[in-house]
Design a protein around this motif. Structure first.
Motif, PDB file in Angstrom:
ATOM      1  N   ASP A 199     -12.769 -16.027   8.012  1.00 23.95           N
ATOM      2  CA  ASP A 199     -12.271 -14.774   7.456  1.00 23.95           C
ATOM      3  C   ASP A 199     -10.756 -14.931   7.324  1.00 23.95           C
ATOM      4  O   ASP A 199     -10.286 -16.051   7.080  1.00 23.95           O
ATOM      5  CB  ASP A 199     -12.710 -13.569   8.296  1.00 23.95           C
ATOM      6  CG  ASP A 199     -12.338 -13.693   9.772  1.00 23.95           C
ATOM      7  OD1 ASP A 199     -11.424 -14.490  10.107  1.00 23.95           O
ATOM      8  OD2 ASP A 199     -12.951 -12.995  10.593  1.00 23.95           O
ATOM      9  N   LEU A 200      -9.997 -13.877   7.486  1.00 28.07           N
ATOM     10  CA  LEU A 200      -8.537 -13.994   7.353  1.00 28.07           C
ATOM     11  C   LEU A 200      -7.850 -14.307   8.668  1.00 28.07           C
ATOM     12  O   LEU A 200      -6.622 -14.234   8.770  1.00 28.07           O
ATOM     13  CB  LEU A 200      -7.971 -12.711   6.726  1.00 28.07           C
ATOM     14  CG  LEU A 200      -8.474 -12.423   5.306  1.00 28.07           C
ATOM     15  CD1 LEU A 200      -7.801 -11.178   4.752  1.00 28.07           C
ATOM     16  CD2 LEU A 200      -8.247 -13.614   4.381  1.00 28.07           C
TER      17      LEU A 200
ATOM     18  N   ARG B  40     -10.311 -13.918  -0.422  1.00 33.80           N
ATOM     19  CA  ARG B  40     -10.205 -12.514  -0.826  1.00 33.80           C
ATOM     20  C   ARG B  40     -10.877 -12.279  -2.185  1.00 33.80           C
ATOM     21  O   ARG B  40     -11.576 -11.282  -2.381  1.00 33.80           O
ATOM     22  CB  ARG B  40      -8.729 -12.111  -0.901  1.00 33.80           C
ATOM     23  CG  ARG B  40      -8.034 -11.952   0.432  1.00 33.80           C
ATOM     24  CD  ARG B  40      -6.651 -11.351   0.227  1.00 33.80           C
ATOM     25  NE  ARG B  40      -5.950 -11.162   1.479  1.00 33.80           N
ATOM     26  CZ  ARG B  40      -4.961 -11.933   1.918  1.00 33.80           C
ATOM     27  NH1 ARG B  40      -4.542 -12.951   1.170  1.00 33.80           N
ATOM     28  NH2 ARG B  40      -4.377 -11.694   3.074  1.00 33.80           N
TER      29      ARG B  40
ATOM     30  N   HIS C 213     -11.296  -8.880   4.082  1.00 30.88           N
ATOM     31  CA  HIS C 213     -11.273  -9.610   5.350  1.00 30.88           C
ATOM     32  C   HIS C 213     -12.658 -10.068   5.799  1.00 30.88           C
ATOM     33  O   HIS C 213     -12.786 -10.707   6.847  1.00 30.88           O
ATOM     34  CB  HIS C 213     -10.678  -8.722   6.449  1.00 30.88           C
ATOM     35  CG  HIS C 213     -11.487  -7.490   6.722  1.00 30.88           C
ATOM     36  ND1 HIS C 213     -11.289  -6.306   6.040  1.00 30.88           N
ATOM     37  CD2 HIS C 213     -12.530  -7.261   7.571  1.00 30.88           C
ATOM     38  CE1 HIS C 213     -12.149  -5.404   6.473  1.00 30.88           C
ATOM     39  NE2 HIS C 213     -12.915  -5.964   7.393  1.00 30.88           N
TER      40      HIS C 213
ATOM     41  N   SER D 123     -11.939 -11.728  15.260  1.00 27.63           N
ATOM     42  CA  SER D 123     -12.162 -12.523  14.051  1.00 27.63           C
ATOM     43  C   SER D 123     -13.417 -13.362  14.203  1.00 27.63           C
ATOM     44  O   SER D 123     -13.771 -13.790  15.313  1.00 27.63           O
ATOM     45  CB  SER D 123     -10.954 -13.435  13.795  1.00 27.63           C
ATOM     46  OG  SER D 123     -11.239 -14.393  12.795  1.00 27.63           O
TER      47      SER D 123
END
Length: 287
Positions: free
Chosen positions: A20-21, A43, A54, A132
């Motif tokens: 993810d981010l 994204r 995210h 995360s």
């Protein structure tokens, strides 16, 4: 009992990870941000399938992978130039692709670039670690790299896919030009070292990975011998080990290091698609 919707990993490929981010804000505890090497590509993939930016997806490295989707869903692939096959149907990168339950999705080897990002409506719903779901290949946080036979739970879709026909990502250039800022340990090197770094070409080494892009080229001579106490390392730091060959730290970098950092690259995103042998040139203030 009915199984929840999943991705079945039929062929994991060279290195496929959940990303993810990342997990910013934990460097003081020795945890790097990690996350997708190209956040813009992830994204975009998420927006194409109606996910928040995210949301966790897959980062697929070089050799592609083969997956089975156990529910009808929408997927999108961004990043490297790869072939896409959804069952008997050819697909495209950069566009939402609706697939029925049971579809086998095949991503071929990268023809240009190195990494692809796959988003699925609802995202990859593995348990988060420190906020995360990203796989950190250095610390071991997050889910391990995928293996054949793994099953990944899917989340509940957030919304409708994006109303677009096709998006076109930037092509991987044959030569990278990286903006560079000297310091904090520029004084540990001779004046020749910085002139050499900014004035000659380097090549991406085959031993590069998510931790760092190792370069091969003219070695950078030191002005100060001996050891440097470990100090903080940031994304893009250009560290110079004892052999004089620079190393640019990427998403899974350590948070401290003992070799001197001659400077920092301000945007490492282009390195996500840099194959071994790609030419790298640094640009920054001249002495």
């Amino acid at each position: 009992m009915t199984r929840p919707p999943e991705i079945e990993v039929l062929r994991a490929g060279a290195l496929t990870t959940v990303q993810d981010l990342g997990r910013p804000g934990w460097a003081h505890l020795g945890v790097p941000r990690s996350g997708a090497l190209d956040p813009v590509a992830l994204r975009l993939a998420n927006r194409l399938v109606g996910n928040p930016e995210h949301t966790a997806g897959l980062e697929i490295t070089l050799t592609g992978c083969t997956l089975r989707l156990t529910r009808a869903t929408t997927v999108a692939i961004t990043g490297a130039e790869v072939s896409v096959q959804a069952g008997d149907r050819p697909g495209d990168t950069g566009r939402p692709l609706t697939v029925p339950a049971g579809t086998v999705l095949r991503l071929g080897p990268a023809r240009r670039g190195v990494r692809s990002w796959l988003a699925v409506a609802g995202g990859i719903d593995v348990p988060p670690a420190l906020g995360s779901r990203a796989t950190d290949t250095l610390s071991g946080l997050g889910p391990p790299p995928l293996r054949d036979g793994d099953r990944l739970p899917l989340g509940v879709p957030f919304g409708a896919p994006a109303p677009v026909d096709l998006t076109v990502g930037p092509a991987a250039p044959p030569e990278l030009h990286l903006r560079f800022r000297p310091g904090p340990r520029e004084d540990w090197f001779t004046p020749t070292a910085l002139d050499r770094l900014l004035g000659t070409a380097y090549a991406i080494s085959p031993v590069s990975n998510r931790v760092g892009a190792r370069l091969a080229g003219a070695p950078l001579p030191r002005a100060i011998a001996g050891e440097l106490p470990s100090e903080g390392i940031v994304l893009g730091a250009v560290q110079v080990p004892a052999d004089g060959q620079p190393l640019i730290f990427l998403a899974d970098h350590p948070t401290t290091g003992g070799y001197p950092v001659i400077g920092v690259v301000t945007d490492v995103t282009p390195l996500a698609q840099a194959r071994p042998g790609t030419t790298v040139r640094f640009h920054g203030p001249q002495r």
